[in-house]
Design a protein around this motif. Structure first.
Motif, PDB file in Angstrom:
ATOM      1  N   LEU A 383      67.429  20.543  14.084  1.00  0.00           N
ATOM      2  CA  LEU A 383      67.333  19.589  14.879  1.00  0.00           C
ATOM      3  C   LEU A 383      66.864  20.177  16.268  1.00  0.00           C
ATOM      4  O   LEU A 383      67.541  20.943  16.890  1.00  0.00           O
ATOM      5  N   LEU A 384      65.633  19.981  16.547  1.00  0.00           N
ATOM      6  CA  LEU A 384      65.119  20.437  17.970  1.00  0.00           C
ATOM      7  C   LEU A 384      65.323  19.491  19.075  1.00  0.00           C
ATOM      8  O   LEU A 384      64.798  18.355  18.985  1.00  0.00           O
ATOM      9  N   LYS A 385      65.843  19.917  20.084  1.00  0.00           N
ATOM     10  CA  LYS A 385      66.144  19.089  21.363  1.00  0.00           C
ATOM     11  C   LYS A 385      64.817  19.289  22.277  1.00  0.00           C
ATOM     12  O   LYS A 385      64.644  20.598  22.725  1.00  0.00           O
ATOM     13  N   VAL A 386      64.290  18.424  22.812  1.00  0.00           N
ATOM     14  CA  VAL A 386      63.163  18.708  23.820  1.00  0.00           C
ATOM     15  C   VAL A 386      63.544  18.149  25.240  1.00  0.00           C
ATOM     16  O   VAL A 386      64.291  17.166  25.387  1.00  0.00           O
ATOM     17  N   PHE A 387      63.186  18.946  26.047  1.00  0.00           N
ATOM     18  CA  PHE A 387      63.312  18.733  27.535  1.00  0.00           C
ATOM     19  C   PHE A 387      61.933  18.898  28.381  1.00  0.00           C
ATOM     20  O   PHE A 387      61.217  19.880  27.832  1.00  0.00           O
ATOM     21  N   ARG A 388      61.802  17.895  29.222  1.00  0.00           N
ATOM     22  CA  ARG A 388      60.579  18.047  29.891  1.00  0.00           C
ATOM     23  C   ARG A 388      60.729  18.544  31.383  1.00  0.00           C
ATOM     24  O   ARG A 388      61.785  18.324  31.756  1.00  0.00           O
ATOM     25  N   PHE A 389      59.795  19.450  31.788  1.00  0.00           N
ATOM     26  CA  PHE A 389      59.869  19.782  33.116  1.00  0.00           C
ATOM     27  C   PHE A 389      58.745  19.672  33.874  1.00  0.00           C
ATOM     28  O   PHE A 389      57.792  19.715  33.370  1.00  0.00           O
ATOM     29  N   THR A 390      59.048  19.749  35.267  1.00  0.00           N
ATOM     30  CA  THR A 390      57.887  19.722  36.157  1.00  0.00           C
ATOM     31  C   THR A 390      57.739  20.883  36.843  1.00  0.00           C
ATOM     32  O   THR A 390      56.721  21.462  37.420  1.00  0.00           O
ATOM     33  N   ASP A 391      58.552  21.780  36.885  1.00  0.00           N
ATOM     34  CA  ASP A 391      58.664  22.935  37.617  1.00  0.00           C
ATOM     35  C   ASP A 391      59.174  24.329  36.757  1.00  0.00           C
ATOM     36  O   ASP A 391      60.085  24.076  36.146  1.00  0.00           O
ATOM     37  N   PHE A 392      58.099  25.195  36.627  1.00  0.00           N
ATOM     38  CA  PHE A 392      58.290  26.412  35.734  1.00  0.00           C
ATOM     39  C   PHE A 392      59.949  27.247  36.025  1.00  0.00           C
ATOM     40  O   PHE A 392      60.525  27.319  35.119  1.00  0.00           O
ATOM     41  N   ASP A 393      60.310  27.423  37.028  1.00  0.00           N
ATOM     42  CA  ASP A 393      61.490  28.022  37.614  1.00  0.00           C
ATOM     43  C   ASP A 393      62.704  27.067  37.172  1.00  0.00           C
ATOM     44  O   ASP A 393      63.637  27.657  36.736  1.00  0.00           O
ATOM     45  N   GLN A 394      62.457  25.690  37.421  1.00  0.00           N
ATOM     46  CA  GLN A 394      63.648  24.778  36.922  1.00  0.00           C
ATOM     47  C   GLN A 394      63.778  25.020  35.338  1.00  0.00           C
ATOM     48  O   GLN A 394      65.078  25.073  35.022  1.00  0.00           O
ATOM     49  N   ALA A 395      62.735  25.159  34.779  1.00  0.00           N
ATOM     50  CA  ALA A 395      62.744  25.090  33.274  1.00  0.00           C
ATOM     51  C   ALA A 395      63.450  26.670  33.100  1.00  0.00           C
ATOM     52  O   ALA A 395      64.051  26.676  31.940  1.00  0.00           O
ATOM     53  N   ILE A 396      62.902  27.747  33.627  1.00  0.00           N
ATOM     54  CA  ILE A 396      63.950  28.983  33.219  1.00  0.00           C
ATOM     55  C   ILE A 396      65.508  28.813  33.661  1.00  0.00           C
ATOM     56  O   ILE A 396      66.311  29.126  32.766  1.00  0.00           O
ATOM     57  N   ASP A 397      65.743  28.080  34.745  1.00  0.00           N
ATOM     58  CA  ASP A 397      67.230  27.809  35.134  1.00  0.00           C
ATOM     59  C   ASP A 397      67.854  27.263  34.070  1.00  0.00           C
ATOM     60  O   ASP A 397      69.146  27.593  33.539  1.00  0.00           O
ATOM     61  N   ALA A 398      67.244  26.191  33.530  1.00  0.00           N
ATOM     62  CA  ALA A 398      67.676  25.226  32.447  1.00  0.00           C
ATOM     63  C   ALA A 398      67.871  26.015  31.164  1.00  0.00           C
ATOM     64  O   ALA A 398      68.733  25.863  30.474  1.00  0.00           O
TER      65      ALA A 398
END
Ligand SMILES: NC(=O)c1ccc[n+]([C@@H]2O[C@H](COP(=O)([O-])OP(=O)(O)OC[C@H]3O[C@@H](n4cnc5c(N)ncnc54)[C@H](O)[C@@H]3O)[C@@H](O)[C@H]2O)c1
Ligand SMILES: O=CCC[C@H](NC(=O)CCC(=O)O)C(=O)O
Length: 489
Positions: A383-398
């Motif tokens: 089961l893969l969970k998808v998260f959408r992001f607008t800012d690359f650093d925020q994606a890394i933090d998440a």
């Protein structure tokens, strides 16, 4: 019937504890049946191992290597039978079970090299005499194995432990006793001296009896973070014992700026759904940009995922995914999907229980961007969970927002972005434009946070199998030319 399933002092004996069985998770047939080892049997095995270990460690390294290589020969001769046992006890597709056996065989030469490179003997000249660094085995070590790689992962502890001169008490997963039994029979055929390996089959009670036995010098564990933490607590205040913990993960994969959408989708699928999502390194969280490229990747991912072939492990036309380990595990994953929906997740590809009497489930994808209190648990299934992001650093933090830290990856055509990602991401395996599963045995393998305790396995397993001994040596006692102040001879 009380089958002879415990291997103690080179003899196959019946267990004296509770009966348990293992099942083929697709055909629902019984694969193995036996009785668990009791605390008294654990005690006998540890005592026998203690005596046997002394002579085993007394052999030269080359003599130990010779026995271990015979095991590799035995494994090669029986590789198809072993792959079939792995497939039928786990539900893993046969093509994949064959790669597991190949990894077991490959482990031998790699572990010999690792022993020499990381823990062999080193000599340095000194003005008077010579300085040596040598390594000694810990003694009697317990190996606990997981069900998802019932051959390869215990083997990844057992081979380096034996090469270093330890005796091993092996407690496999109660879900995969047959693979363990066949493995230990090959050690016996390879001529491993009596008592140097014991196989103690059983459920949690047997594990507890081993972990709590004062006569073991350490535990090499691969399994869930929950059990690993339990063992860590049990070993609190015991600095004299060595504990190597290889545990689970909640692994992120980020995508940004890729030209080849199919290639990206391929790496996502290999990362998320191989082994029906039952690898510690599997991608659990996929971070996609909230832009047109992210939309295109997601659309293609959903399309390819819907067409993934799931099926019986020995089908003539092989499936990509076999089954999960058990019907209970399959139901558990469906409950996770439902829990995420209740928290605000949106099902994009529904994970389905293909046949409720088997452990076959189809891969699922769920969008979780709107979940505010996303649970930081390892969901050990497809089961893969998808998260959408607008800012690359925020994606890394998440991506870093987890107690775990096993594997992580970036799919991107930008080297600069990868350097940035590598600097910030916290995990023991960090890949770029490659799946985050399929780690090499020739590299260290381990995680940070709740994924491990800084005792990486695979190539670095040699490190936790022996302790260094530093010596300065001179062949005769000689009075130093320069005496310390205040001394007169
Ligand atoms: N990091 C890695 O290298 C790695 C590799 C494979 C699997 N895993 C992890 O393993 C898990 C799946 O395996 P599992 O479900 O078989 O793990 P598990 O923790 O349930 O069991 C692992 C072993 O520990 C034993 N055990 C369980 N409770 C015990 C206790 N209280 N005392 C002593 N022994 C006990 C089990 O019988 C089994 O032999 C997943 O979390 C996965 O991520 C990690
Ligand atoms: O399920 C966890 C192991 C996954 C596997 N890792 C390895 O095989 C590590 C290499 C080794 O131990 O020799 C993977 O990355 O797919």
């Amino acid at each position: 019937m009380n089958h002879a399933v415990q291997f103690i002092n080179n003899q196959w004996l019946g267990g004296e504890g509770k009966e348990f069985t293992s099942l083929d998770p697709v055909k629902n047939t019984q694969v193995w049946q036996g009785q668990a080892a009791t605390a008294a049997q654990v005690d006998t095995a540890v005592q026998v191992a203690r005596k046997a270990q002394y002579d085993w460690a007394g052999l030269s390294f080359d003599e130990r290597v010779a026995v271990v290589k015979k095991f590799a020969e035995q494994l090669s001769e029986n590789k198809e039978a072993m792959a079939l046992t792995i497939a039928s006890e786990t539900g893993k597709a046969l093509w994949e079970a064959r790669t597991e056996v190949a990894a077991m065989i490959g482990k031998i030469d790699i572990s010999v090299r690792a022993y020499q490179e990381r823990t062999g003997t080193k000599e340095n000249p000194m003005p008077q005499g010579r300085a040596f660094v040598r390594h000694k085995p810990h003694g009697v070590v317990a190996v606990f194995g997981p069900y998802n790689f019932p051959g390869h992962l215990p083997n990844g502890h057992i081979v380096p432990a034996l090469l270093a001169g330890n005796a091993v008490v092996f407690k496999p997963s109660e879900l995969t006793p047959k693979v363990a039994e066949e493995t230990v029979k090959l050690w016996q055929q390879a001529g491993l001296p009596a008592g140097v390996i014991a196989l103690l089959q059983g459920e949690v009670d047997t594990g507890k009896a081993i972990a709590g036995h004062n006569g073991i010098d350490g535990i090499f564990f691969t399994g869930s973070s929950r059990t690993g933490h339990y063992l860590h607590q049990q070993f609190a205040g015991r600095p004299d014992k060595i504990l190597a913990l290889e545990m689970g993960g909640n692994n992120p994969l980020i995508v940004q700026d890729v030209a080849n959408i199919d290639a990206a989708v391929h790496d996502i699928i290999q990362s998320a759904f191989i082994s029906a999502g039952q690898r510690c390194t599997c991608a659990r969280k996929l971070f996609l940009p909230a832009n047109a490229q992210g939309d295109a990747i997601l659309a293609r991912l959903l399309e390819v995922t819907r067409n993934i072939k799931v099926g019986v492990y020995d089908a003539a036309e092989q499936p990509f995914m076999g089954s999960m380990i058990s019907v209970a595990a399959a139901k558990g994953m469906l409950a996770v999907q439902q829990q995420l929906v209740e928290l605000g997740g949106k099902v994009l590809v529904e994970m389905q229980h293909i046949d409720v009497n088997t452990a076959l489930v189809s891969p699922g994808i769920i969008e979780c961007s709107n979940i505010t209190d996303y649970p930081d648990d390892e969901h050990f299934g497809p089961l893969l969970k998808v998260f959408r992001f607008t800012d690359f650093d925020q994606a890394i933090d998440a991506a870093n927002n987890t107690q775990f830290g096993l594997s992580a990856g970036l799919l991107s055509d930008s080297a600069e972005l990868y350097q940035h990602f590598f600097r910030r991401i916290r995990a023991g395996i960090v890949n770029w434009n490659r799946p985050i599963t399929g780690a090499s045995s020739a590299a260290p393998f381990g995680g940070v946070g709740s994924s491990g305790n800084h005792r990486a396995s695979a190539f670095y397993a040699a490190d936790y199998c022996a302790y260094p001994v530093a010596s300065v040596e001179l062949e005769q006692v000689v009075l130093p030319e320069q005496l310390s102040p205040g001394l007169a001879f």
